[in-house]
Design an enzyme around this catalytic site. Structure first.
Site, PDB file in Angstrom:
ATOM      1  N   HIS A 271       0.882  -1.162   0.000  1.00  0.00           N
ATOM      2  CA  HIS A 271       0.000   0.000   0.000  1.00  0.00           C
ATOM      3  C   HIS A 271       0.919   1.211   0.000  1.00  0.00           C
ATOM      4  O   HIS A 271       1.960   1.213   0.680  1.00  0.00           O
ATOM      5  CB  HIS A 271      -0.895   0.030   1.242  1.00  0.00           C
ATOM      6  CG  HIS A 271      -1.460   1.398   1.535  1.00  0.00           C
ATOM      7  ND1 HIS A 271      -2.562   1.892   0.888  1.00  0.00           N
ATOM      8  CD2 HIS A 271      -1.032   2.375   2.378  1.00  0.00           C
ATOM      9  CE1 HIS A 271      -2.813   3.124   1.324  1.00  0.00           C
ATOM     10  NE2 HIS A 271      -1.904   3.436   2.226  1.00  0.00           N
TER      11      HIS A 271
ATOM     12  N   CYS B 182      -4.745   2.062  -4.282  1.00  0.00           N
ATOM     13  CA  CYS B 182      -3.976   3.162  -3.695  1.00  0.00           C
ATOM     14  C   CYS B 182      -2.778   3.544  -4.554  1.00  0.00           C
ATOM     15  O   CYS B 182      -2.405   4.723  -4.635  1.00  0.00           O
ATOM     16  CB  CYS B 182      -3.510   2.772  -2.296  1.00  0.00           C
ATOM     17  SG  CYS B 182      -2.511   1.253  -2.281  1.00  0.00           S
TER      18      CYS B 182
END
Length: 282
Positions: free
Chosen positions: A154, A227
């Site tokens: 992420h 993301c």
């Protein structure tokens, strides 16, 4: 009127050094305003930049903050009453107050020089990478996914605004958080990407106008709109650059396994389900 030598040099130097057309246009707008008051200012700025380069201690021949400070000190001592004398005084005032105009060890180009002299500040941009498996990918990915991964990433984009660093990230909503204070904890890696002159407010406005309608909870997908896709789009705005290829290509590599495909709906709900209310804005 024709184009003079200073304008010709300015065009090619800015074309070489500015990260994007819009970034160059922002500088040109301010330069044009100054030239309406003093038609010779562009030529003098180019002379000052060349002086800064000659007085810098960079081994590669680029300009450094040392050369910039020397040029500004000379301008302030000059008896000439020119606009850049005031700009130089403001640069030195910020420098003396401990405000980082340019990192001591960072080189800067013609585009950077003009921005600093025009009163704009540049900010360091980094990509923070968080391993959502908390180390398990490095140990077990080969067995479960058939490939080795250092981590399953992420990412958030961190801009170091003075006294108030900001981390921009996507997790169903768009968020602006204090770096390291997101639900993902401490980053596993930090990758320096470059510098931007975009202010915090400019980034917020860009996110609201150009990214918020695309990056939503309903449209979150670990393969096609996660993301890292958001980080890449934001880096394009900030730097006219991209996040590392290894980050962008990872979803396709991970999801090539049947095991990962089976948990795709769960990952979408988890990673795209943060923040039921308004985005965090410190």
């Amino acid at each position: 009127d024709g184009i003079n030598l200073s304008e010709w040099n300015h065009y090619w130097a800015l074309d070489r050094d500015s990260p994007s057309f819009q970034a160059a246009a922002d500088v040109n707008k301010q330069i044009a305003k100054s030239m309406r008051e003093d038609s010779q200012i562009l030529g003098r700025l180019q002379m000052h930049f060349e002086t800064a380069m000659s007085e810098s201690s960079s081994s590669s021949g680029g300009s450094t903050s040392q050369g910039l400070v020397k040029v500004c000190e000379r301008l302030v001592r000059s008896p000439q009453d020119v606009p850049e004398k005031k700009w130089a005084s403001q640069v030195l005032e910020k420098h003396e107050q401990g405000e980082v105009v340019l990192d001591d060890d960072a080189e800067f180009n013609y585009f950077d020089f003009l921005n600093v002299m025009l009163g704009r500040q540049r900010f360091k941009v980094s990509l923070w990478l968080y391993d959502i498996t908390e180390g398990m990918a490095n140990r077990w990915a080969w067995l479960v996914l058939g490939q080795q991964f250092e981590g399953i990433w992420h990412t958030g984009v961190v801009v170091e605004y003075p006294g108030r660093h900001a981390e921009f990230w996507f997790g169903g909503n768009l968020f602006i958080s204090t770096p390291g204070a997101t639900p993902f904890g401490s980053p596993s890696k930090k990758v320096h990407l470059g510098y931007t002159y975009k202010t915090r407010e400019e980034v917020r406005n860009h996110m609201a106008r150009h990214l918020a309608s695309e990056f939503t909870r309903a449209r979150y997908d670990v393969m096609t709109r996660n993301c890292n896709h958001f980080s890449d789009r934001l880096c394009s705005f900030l730097l006219n650059g991209h996040v590392p290829d290894e980050v962008m290509s990872q979803p396709q590599r991970v999801m090539s396994s049947l095991a990962a495909q089976a948990v795709r709906p769960f990952l979408n709900r988890w990673l795209g389900g943060f923040g039921g209310g308004a985005p965090d804005a410190p």
